[in-house]
Design an enzyme around this catalytic site. Structure first.
Site, short mmCIF file in Angstrom:
data_model
loop_
_atom_site.label_atom_id
_atom_site.label_comp_id
_atom_site.label_asym_id
_atom_site.label_seq_id
_atom_site.Cartn_x
_atom_site.Cartn_y
_atom_site.Cartn_z
N TYR A 141 0.81 -1.21 0.00
CA TYR A 141 0.00 0.00 0.00
C TYR A 141 0.85 1.27 0.00
O TYR A 141 0.37 2.33 -0.39
CB TYR A 141 -0.93 0.02 1.22
CG TYR A 141 -1.99 -1.06 1.21
CD1 TYR A 141 -2.13 -1.94 0.15
CD2 TYR A 141 -2.85 -1.22 2.29
CE1 TYR A 141 -3.09 -2.94 0.16
CE2 TYR A 141 -3.82 -2.20 2.30
CZ TYR A 141 -3.93 -3.07 1.24
OH TYR A 141 -4.90 -4.05 1.24
N LYS A 191 4.44 -15.06 3.80
CA LYS A 191 4.49 -15.92 2.62
C LYS A 191 5.97 -16.18 2.31
O LYS A 191 6.46 -15.95 1.21
CB LYS A 191 3.76 -15.26 1.44
CG LYS A 191 3.53 -16.19 0.24
CD LYS A 191 2.65 -17.38 0.57
CE LYS A 191 2.41 -18.20 -0.69
NZ LYS A 191 1.71 -19.48 -0.40
N ASP A 223 -1.91 -18.30 3.09
CA ASP A 223 -2.98 -19.12 2.54
C ASP A 223 -3.41 -20.19 3.53
O ASP A 223 -4.61 -20.47 3.69
CB ASP A 223 -2.56 -19.76 1.20
CG ASP A 223 -1.15 -20.33 1.22
OD1 ASP A 223 -0.41 -20.10 2.19
OD2 ASP A 223 -0.78 -21.00 0.24
N ASP A 247 -5.27 -6.84 6.10
CA ASP A 247 -6.51 -6.28 5.55
C ASP A 247 -7.47 -7.41 5.16
O ASP A 247 -8.66 -7.40 5.49
CB ASP A 247 -6.15 -5.43 4.33
CG ASP A 247 -7.29 -4.52 3.89
OD1 ASP A 247 -8.39 -4.57 4.48
OD2 ASP A 247 -7.08 -3.75 2.93
N ASP A 251 -11.02 -9.09 7.46
CA ASP A 251 -12.37 -9.17 6.90
C ASP A 251 -12.92 -10.59 6.99
O ASP A 251 -14.10 -10.80 7.29
CB ASP A 251 -12.36 -8.72 5.43
CG ASP A 251 -12.35 -7.21 5.28
OD1 ASP A 251 -12.06 -6.52 6.27
OD2 ASP A 251 -12.63 -6.71 4.17
#
Length: 361
Positions: A141, A191, A223, A247, A251
């Site tokens: 970001y 990751k 994942d 982020d 959610d």
């Protein structure tokens, strides 16, 4: 105590949920005899239309002159084709950077009364109580280079995931310190099997963990963690991860505990704390009176806890929300067929009333 805040209602359902959050905050101030000083300022779509700026200078000044900032939401499809720097989200990223809060705390706990609102089986979701610690000022970001460039006959979009070991170290310390106040377990998500950035992340977290022998550390690939969040959500305590992963996972955690409309967040570590519900602007339901204000209301509890060190006041709000839900009062996103649905303003009024009446701490 004098509680001086700036409230930024923003876009979509932001003004509706902030109105109810302030209603509850005023009830807390009355009950605990605090002086409440609220400044309302504009951010997002309205100042873009009026001033060609999603975060006007006077709004930023008001934020700096406050002890905390309470934000509703920003974002609207009307601005999707605007230049990146003129979208509401650009104002939000700039506000985060200016205020300096690098640690975004996102709790996701199942209220017992909402066990049937989760899409997961009761025996899977029961006992879920996690805190996601999201690094907020780095990663894709904010990394550079970024942009859309021409490359021969094609265009190429570029974003850069970048972290320094100092950035990872400071967010890891926040996670370990918070875990010491909870169940003493940290799950670091990366990751590292693919990304060099994540390899550095894991090495740095391991180094910090050596200073916290009383806290258990585990690592998970993002994942795998996403799968585990729906397979065994109650196994998590504190999750620490980078900006984009946090982020997305937060959610998912919102859906696990019943609704994204329940999730609060706090961005701390900078000059002024920034507090905002996780749900976003939801323009498709704006103005209908059906938005869930509980995320914004619970966000005020986090604000009282982290910016003002008012633990009893924070617990009074959280207890009131728990009692309202236990009494069977639900908003549209939480209710099942045949259950009574409250409007946004009705839910805010009830929580304010229960906040005044809830037991002493």
């Amino acid at each position: 105590m004098r509680i001086k805040i700036t409230a930024l209602p923003g876009d979509g359902i932001g003004p509706e949920v902030i109105k109810e959050a302030l209603k509850v905050l005023e009830a807390v101030a009355r009950r605990f005899k605090h002086e409440l000083n609220i400044t309302l300022a504009e951010m997002g779509g309205k100042p873009i239309r009026e001033q060609n700026d999603p975060l006007p200078p006077e709004t930023l000044e008001a934020c700096f002159n406050s002890q905390a900032v309470l934000l509703g939401a920003v974002g609207h499809p009307d601005f999707d084709d605007f230049p990146v720097h003129l979208r509401p989200e650009a104002g939000l990223l700039r506000l985060r950077r200016e205020l300096g809060g690098f640690a975004n705390l996102r709790p996701a706990a199942l209220f017992p009364a909402l066990i049937d609102s989760s899409p997961l089986r009761p025996e899977v979701v029961r006992g879920t109580d996690m805190l996601i610690v999201r690094e907020l000022l780095g990663g894709l970001y904010f990394g550079s280079p970024r942009g859309i460039e021409s490359e021969g006959p094609s265009r190429v979009g570029i974003n850069t995931m970048r972290y320094s070991d100092a950035e990872v170290e400071r967010i890891a310390r926040v996670a370990f310190e918070l875990a010491r106040k909870r169940r003493r377990k940290v799950t670091s998500v990366d990751k590292s099997n693919v990304l060099e950035c994540s390899k550095l992340w894991r090495e740095t977290v391991n180094r910090v963990a050596a200073e916290y022998p009383d806290v258990t550390l585990e690592h998970q690939l993002v994942d795998s963690c996403a799968m585990a969040l729906v397979a065994r959500p109650a196994s998590f305590d504190v999750i620490v991860t980078e900006n984009m992963f946090g982020d997305i996972l937060s959610d998912e955690a919102g859906a696990v505990v019943g609704s994204l409309g329940l999730l609060a967040s706090a961005s701390i570590g900078g000059r002024v704390g920034l507090y905002e519900p996780v749900h976003g602007s939801a323009p498709d339901i704006a103005g209908k009176g059906i938005a869930n204000p509980l995320g914004a209301i619970l966000t005020t509890a986090m604000m009282l806890r982290y910016s003002f060190d008012l633990e009893n006041e924070a617990k009074a709000i959280e207890s009131a929300v728990d009692q309202v839900l236990a009494a069977g009062y639900l908003t549209q996103d939480l209710a099942r067929s045949g259950e009574t649905i409250l409007k946004t303003s009705e839910m805010g009024r009830l929580v304010a009333e229960y906040t005044v009446l809830s037991a002493e701490f």
